[in-house]
Design an enzyme around this catalytic site. Sequence first.
Site, mmCIF file in Angstrom:
data_model
loop_
_atom_site.group_PDB
_atom_site.id
_atom_site.type_symbol
_atom_site.label_atom_id
_atom_site.label_comp_id
_atom_site.label_asym_id
_atom_site.label_seq_id
_atom_site.Cartn_x
_atom_site.Cartn_y
_atom_site.Cartn_z
ATOM 1 N N ASP A 82 75.514 32.318 5.902
ATOM 2 C CA ASP A 82 75.064 32.751 4.578
ATOM 3 C C ASP A 82 75.064 31.626 3.545
ATOM 4 O OD1 ASP A 82 77.837 32.687 4.516
ATOM 5 O OD2 ASP A 82 78.065 34.753 3.846
ATOM 6 N N ASP A 492 88.156 31.849 0.921
ATOM 7 C CA ASP A 492 88.281 32.865 1.976
ATOM 8 C C ASP A 492 89.444 32.645 2.934
ATOM 9 O OD1 ASP A 492 86.048 33.889 0.811
ATOM 10 O OD2 ASP A 492 84.803 33.845 2.586
#
Length: 775
Positions: A82, A492
């Site tokens: 992404d 993340d």
Amino acid sequence: MRFKGRRGPFSALMAALALVGGLLTAAAPAAARPDDTANSPAGPAVGLAATTWKNVRVDGGGFVPGIVFNRKEKNLAYARTDIGGAYRWDQSAKQWVPLLDWVDWDRWGWTGVASLASDPVEPNKVYAAVGTYTNSWDPANGAILRSSDRGATWQATTLPFKVGGNMPGRGMGERLAIDPNKNSVLYFGAPSGNGLWRSTDSGVTWQKVTAFPNPGNYVQDAGDTSGYLSDNQGVVWVTFDERTGSSGTATKTIYVGVADKENTVYRSTDAGATWSRVAGQPTGHLAHKGVLDSRNGYLYIATSDKGGPYDGAKGQVWRYATATGEWKNISPMADADTYFGYAGLTVDRQKPGTLMVTGYSSWWPDTQIFRSTDSGATWTRAWDFTDYPSRSFRYTQDVSSVPWLTFGTNPSPPEVTPKLGWMTEALEIDPFDSNRMMYGTGATVYGTENLSAWDSGGQIKITPMVRGLEETAVNDLASPPSGAPLLSALGDLGGFRHTDLDAVPGKIFTSPTFTTSTSLDYAETNPNTVVRVGNNDAAPRIAFSTDNGANWWQGSEPSGVTGGGTVAAAADGSGFVWSPEGTSSVYYTAGFGNSWTASSGIPAGAVVESDRRNPRKFYGFKAGRFYVSTDGGATFTAKAATGLPTDGPVRFKALPGTEGDIWLAGGSASGTYGLWHSTDSGATFTKLTGVQQADTIGFGKAAPGASYQTLYTSARIGGVRGIFRSTDAGASWVRINDNTHQWGWTGGAITGDPRVYGRVYVGTNGRGILRGDSA
């Protein structure tokens, strides 16, 4: 800010997991035309120093929403990410090869890949639809990239709209598809209400298919004023019925998926001239995937009530008989028992009637994978409950090659570690090998090479198949003079202590674990003392270590903290200054943060750093003003220095070993932008005239014979954007990357290695940590 978070707003889901793995808008012209600038030079030549580049290994670290196997050539496969570009599988080395490292600073959004297609007629050809955000966060329009050498080089056609590789719905697809009978014809399903587009010249030019009736209408949250959650997710997949054409003539029957819960599947039977809603189709859900098994004439769709990749509480799997027009609900679970949406969908091209599907949004206790060998009449599951909370498994999972995938957790049943996955929207059986299957998760690519064991009552062996695919977003880097050569603060994943740059770290930072680490620092004269801060929905957001980051403990925090912000350690580790998000102050502490006191004289939200020689001296910067403390952070004084950037991100660092020697980089293209140097603790700054723009600054070991430490920066110098090195205190610079190694946006973090001359670590937004060594 350039990036509104790495992957989007999913902190609540991250908390549930403990940790996971982020303007050219004028009226659109009638057609997109090629600019063929994908590999063009970035600017006039400047001094260039040969440098060898490779990743500091993490292996994975982010969401892989798409895996594509070529259907003509064995072992030819691609993966899309992404925000971290596209990759090609290298079968001989069993690793992925990055394909979009040439993407430059000005087109950083092209590192987000919304779709990918491998040519089923000419396997050397591959296409990618690129662009990261459809809202204002990405200033550039998207593009269709085309390559005739498997992604070694590319040409580009810029589209008259934006593309969202990191937008909601990015796991649906593939939006980009090649006609298997006439491969000069391609289709692309666009987001944001831009409809269906077609190329008839192998992707060189594109025109909107004006006859296509439905551009989609589904948005995740219409009230989101940022445009991120409120974007129309659009036209989401294209599938050809290859039986309705012959070599050299366009395929007649084409199925298209649309983000519209009442009208989610359309069909053309005249090669795209006219289109109609497929009669009798299910309603109430979005078809994330549509896969046609031409051997038995079934179109399968996997649906969800949401666009994903995080959300989705209900879903179904349906089978459409292309010969009779019959729709049949073949969902693996009853609606009443389903608490997730379906997405990953694949058929075995060697075994008609064999298909697999994922419950992509089954976050707890794990994702689910279903398999059928009778066209969906019956199903088996990757795991089943036996006597709750016990489970039985049709797989074994070995993550010894990427050990951090356990995330340092020890969950209670029914959860296990490592997890089978989450956000499992990509799932593909190798069209040439029924035993090989790969699937993407929010953190890695998993796969198996004994898939047939599933059907014989055995267990398939799942391992990471992710080597070479590096997809972390880097917020901060530190290279201490002793101990581990590198410490990282990552989006993340939190971050790592990298003791071996060529090996995957054994574990992420834990005790405590952050969903994202925003800043870290070590004590310059006592490198075993390390501090890091980061984001969590609730405390903890600060951690300390006294063994160079090998082990950690949680610190206390002031009230009102909502995010990590920036942190600085005193040169000897005797105290710390913290500028967290959400509070009205900057804070300081003596010792290891048992209590915090508000600093005076410095505004909340200032970026903070420490002097690397004087343990009582700290620095801060905000909105054009530089601040200095000489009492351990208790009080700061604003300096009179002028001409510094008043807007845009700014980063600064103090030179190790020399008190008061500071370098400051940052600004914005619409205002003051560049690199400044102070030798008097920020009382005055001198702007380097030869540096037009600079976003980072780092120090490394001095060159042989040099008296000043080596400087590194991501900057525009001499009209050229790149990574630069100076061995003479900024008097002259050489570029150390080239046009094939640019990695999009590199403005987050950079540091040299104090132990190895010519070694630099560069943080990217999605391509991990790059290590450069002088040749």
